[in-house]
Design an enzyme around this catalytic site. Structure first.
Site, PDB file in Angstrom:
ATOM      1  N   PRO A  93      -1.638  -4.300 -10.178  1.00  0.00           N
ATOM      2  CG  PRO A  93      -3.973  -4.194  -9.565  1.00  0.00           C
ATOM      3  CD  PRO A  93      -2.828  -5.366  -9.758  1.00  0.00           C
ATOM      4  N   GLY A 132     -13.018  -9.880  -0.650  1.00  0.00           N
ATOM      5  CA  GLY A 132     -13.374  -8.442  -0.958  1.00  0.00           C
ATOM      6  C   GLY A 132     -14.236  -8.316  -2.405  1.00  0.00           C
ATOM      7  CB  ALA A 133     -17.112  -9.367  -3.516  1.00  0.00           C
ATOM      8  CB  SER A 188       0.594  -5.080  -5.780  1.00  0.00           C
ATOM      9  OG  SER A 188       1.162  -3.448  -5.477  1.00  0.00           O
ATOM     10  CE1 TYR A 191      -0.130  -4.407   0.246  1.00  0.00           C
ATOM     11  CE2 TYR A 191       0.547  -3.349  -1.542  1.00  0.00           C
ATOM     12  CZ  TYR A 191      -0.222  -3.729  -0.762  1.00  0.00           C
ATOM     13  OH  TYR A 191      -1.182  -3.852  -2.209  1.00  0.00           O
TER      14      TYR A 191
HETATM   15  P1  NDP Z   1     -10.536  -1.884  -1.263  1.00  0.00           P
HETATM   16  O1  NDP Z   1      -9.659  -1.629   0.855  1.00  0.00           O
HETATM   17  O2  NDP Z   1     -11.689  -1.392  -1.665  1.00  0.00           O
HETATM   18  O3  NDP Z   1     -11.159  -3.179  -0.657  1.00  0.00           O
HETATM   19  C1  NDP Z   1     -10.706  -4.288  -0.369  1.00  0.00           C
HETATM   20  C2  NDP Z   1     -11.304  -5.454  -0.097  1.00  0.00           C
HETATM   21  O4  NDP Z   1     -10.988  -7.036   0.034  1.00  0.00           O
HETATM   22  C3  NDP Z   1     -12.975  -5.514   0.352  1.00  0.00           C
HETATM   23  O5  NDP Z   1     -13.514  -6.098   0.366  1.00  0.00           O
HETATM   24  C4  NDP Z   1     -13.029  -5.514   2.146  1.00  0.00           C
HETATM   25  O6  NDP Z   1     -13.177  -6.858   2.339  1.00  0.00           O
HETATM   26  C5  NDP Z   1     -11.421  -7.365   1.633  1.00  0.00           C
HETATM   27  N1  NDP Z   1     -10.694  -7.697   3.201  1.00  0.00           N
HETATM   28  C6  NDP Z   1      -9.988  -6.895   2.963  1.00  0.00           C
HETATM   29  N2  NDP Z   1      -9.512  -7.419   4.391  1.00  0.00           N
HETATM   30  C7  NDP Z   1      -9.855  -8.724   4.918  1.00  0.00           C
HETATM   31  C8  NDP Z   1     -10.017  -9.971   5.137  1.00  0.00           C
HETATM   32  N3  NDP Z   1      -9.034 -10.041   6.302  1.00  0.00           N
HETATM   33  N4  NDP Z   1     -11.541 -11.086   5.236  1.00  0.00           N
HETATM   34  C9  NDP Z   1     -11.998 -11.009   4.155  1.00  0.00           C
HETATM   35  N5  NDP Z   1     -11.932  -9.473   3.401  1.00  0.00           N
HETATM   36  C10 NDP Z   1     -11.141  -8.628   3.248  1.00  0.00           C
HETATM   37  O7  NDP Z   1      -9.008  -1.911  -1.583  1.00  0.00           O
HETATM   38  P2  NDP Z   1      -8.769  -2.523  -2.858  1.00  0.00           P
HETATM   39  O8  NDP Z   1      -9.809  -2.517  -3.875  1.00  0.00           O
HETATM   40  O9  NDP Z   1      -7.715  -1.610  -3.982  1.00  0.00           O
HETATM   41  O10 NDP Z   1      -8.220  -4.371  -2.874  1.00  0.00           O
HETATM   42  C11 NDP Z   1      -8.052  -5.208  -3.820  1.00  0.00           C
HETATM   43  C12 NDP Z   1      -6.997  -5.584  -3.616  1.00  0.00           C
HETATM   44  O11 NDP Z   1      -5.964  -5.015  -4.163  1.00  0.00           O
HETATM   45  C13 NDP Z   1      -5.304  -6.611  -2.683  1.00  0.00           C
HETATM   46  O12 NDP Z   1      -5.431  -7.017  -2.633  1.00  0.00           O
HETATM   47  C14 NDP Z   1      -4.964  -4.874  -2.823  1.00  0.00           C
HETATM   48  O13 NDP Z   1      -3.934  -5.486  -2.252  1.00  0.00           O
HETATM   49  C15 NDP Z   1      -4.823  -4.649  -3.928  1.00  0.00           C
HETATM   50  N6  NDP Z   1      -4.117  -3.929  -4.707  1.00  0.00           N
HETATM   51  C16 NDP Z   1      -4.970  -2.186  -4.534  1.00  0.00           C
HETATM   52  C17 NDP Z   1      -4.140  -1.030  -5.781  1.00  0.00           C
HETATM   53  C18 NDP Z   1      -4.248  -0.186  -4.771  1.00  0.00           C
HETATM   54  O14 NDP Z   1      -3.613   0.882  -5.080  1.00  0.00           O
HETATM   55  N7  NDP Z   1      -5.797   0.114  -4.231  1.00  0.00           N
HETATM   56  C19 NDP Z   1      -2.939  -1.506  -6.109  1.00  0.00           C
HETATM   57  C20 NDP Z   1      -2.598  -2.723  -6.118  1.00  0.00           C
HETATM   58  C21 NDP Z   1      -3.519  -4.124  -5.865  1.00  0.00           C
HETATM   59  P3  NDP Z   1     -13.856  -5.882   3.694  1.00  0.00           P
HETATM   60  O15 NDP Z   1     -13.478  -5.263   4.896  1.00  0.00           O
HETATM   61  O16 NDP Z   1     -15.931  -6.152   4.232  1.00  0.00           O
HETATM   62  O17 NDP Z   1     -13.443  -7.694   4.874  1.00  0.00           O
HETATM   63  C1  8X3 Z   2      -1.272  -0.241  -3.883  1.00  0.00           C
HETATM   64  C2  8X3 Z   2      -0.378   0.235  -5.359  1.00  0.00           C
HETATM   65  O1  8X3 Z   2       2.224   1.470  -4.364  1.00  0.00           O
HETATM   66  O2  8X3 Z   2       0.413   1.561  -2.967  1.00  0.00           O
HETATM   67  O3  8X3 Z   2      -0.609  -2.532  -3.924  1.00  0.00           O
HETATM   68  O4  8X3 Z   2       1.538   0.217  -2.770  1.00  0.00           O
HETATM   69  S1  8X3 Z   2       1.475   1.044  -3.779  1.00  0.00           S
END
Ligand code: NDP
Ligand code: 8X3
Length: 254
Positions: A183, A11-12, A140, A153
């Protein structure tokens, strides 16, 4: 001279994963960047190659065969993975259990839970053989409590919490650190994905308070991976000042 470490980040291509990749690059950690969006991976590679060696692997974390093949195809210079950041994931939908969409449920469980397991399974043998490695699982606050309409989720992130604990127990004594960073609300593409491209609805999630930024989480991940060899950050939850729980967010003017 000690060899630079190599980190594989899933997820970079955006959000927390991209911020972590950027911070690692600036600290001379070589990178294997993963995601599905190949154009983004290539653009990020060009940018971060100014600081470190970068290799990209495009795959869907749901595809266990592709994961094994891609990891076996790594050039020698990238074949030793010291740090694994299990970050790929998203929420899909925000519906009650009775109105939930089964495709959304499949996506969340397949990506957030099974995808994390598949990637870990492909990388663990080399860490076990070397008796060294660091795995950071991005959980999370949704893995610590459940909020209305968060059902599946939250279940996926509770599973990450359990897997993180299970990994740490099973890998005890094998020289591998296992950590969860959990987070609260972080302003990324997360809500855009959750609301299926409805950017207006997504942007409202982060209005009238100061949410975490992906760089805040990257800082914490970097802190975790730079502790002395005997120190393991096992489980860390981080929220912005305005957030007290999944449902309590201060939106009053300070
Ligand atoms: P983004 O949507 O910005 O990033 C998500 C990343 O995951 C993208 O790089 C995407 O890449 C990759 N991804 C999604 N689905 C797939 C797949 N099927 N195969 C490979 N890669 C995948 O979200 P965040 O940065 O916020 O999320 C990152 C992590 O942090 C997640 O696990 C999320 O649950 C967690 N998180 C987020 C919070 C928030 O409030 N934002 C809070 C707590 C946890 P691509 O689409 O190019 O494949
Ligand atoms: C992402 C944070 O509160 O949207 O994990 O579930 S929340």
């Amino acid at each position: 001279m000690t060899k630079n470490k190599t980190a594989l980040i899933t997820g970079a291509t955006s959000g927390i994963g991209l911020a972590t990749a950027t911070l690692f690059a600036k600290n001379n950690i070589n990178l294997i960047l993963c995601g599905r969006r190949t154009e983004r991976l290539e653009a990020i590679k060009i940018e971060l190659s100014k600081f470190c060696d970068v290799h990209t692997l495009a795959f869907d974390v749901r595809d266990k065969i592709a994961i094994q093949e891609k990891l076996q195809s790594l050039p020698k210079a990238f074949s030793q993975i010291d740090i694994l950041i299990n970050n790929a994931g998203n929420a899909h939908g925000l519906d009650s259990i009775q109105d939930g969409n089964v495709e959304d449920w499949d996506a969340m469980l397949d990506i957030n839970v099974k995808g994390l397991l598949y990637v870990t399974k492909a990388i663990l043998p080399q860490m076990i053989e070397r008796k060294s490695g660091h795995i950071i699982n991005i959980g999370s606050t949704a893995g610590k409590e459940v909020y209305p309409n968060g059902n599946v989720y939250c279940a996926s992130k509770h599973a990450v919490d359990a897997i993180n604990q299970g990994m740490r127990i099973d890998l005890n004594g094998k020289g591998i650190k296992v950590a969860a960073i959990n987070p609260g609300m972080v302003e990324t593409e997360f809500s855009e994905v959750r609301f299926k491209g409805d950017t207006e609805r997504a942007s409202k999630v982060y209005q009238n308070f100061t949410p975490l930024q992906p760089e805040d989480i990257a800082d914490i991940i970097y802190f975790a991976i730079t502790r002395p060899p005997h120190v393991n950050i096992a489980d860390l939850t981080v929220m912005c000042l305005d957030q007290a729980s999944s449902t309590i967010v201060n939106k009053e003017v300070h």
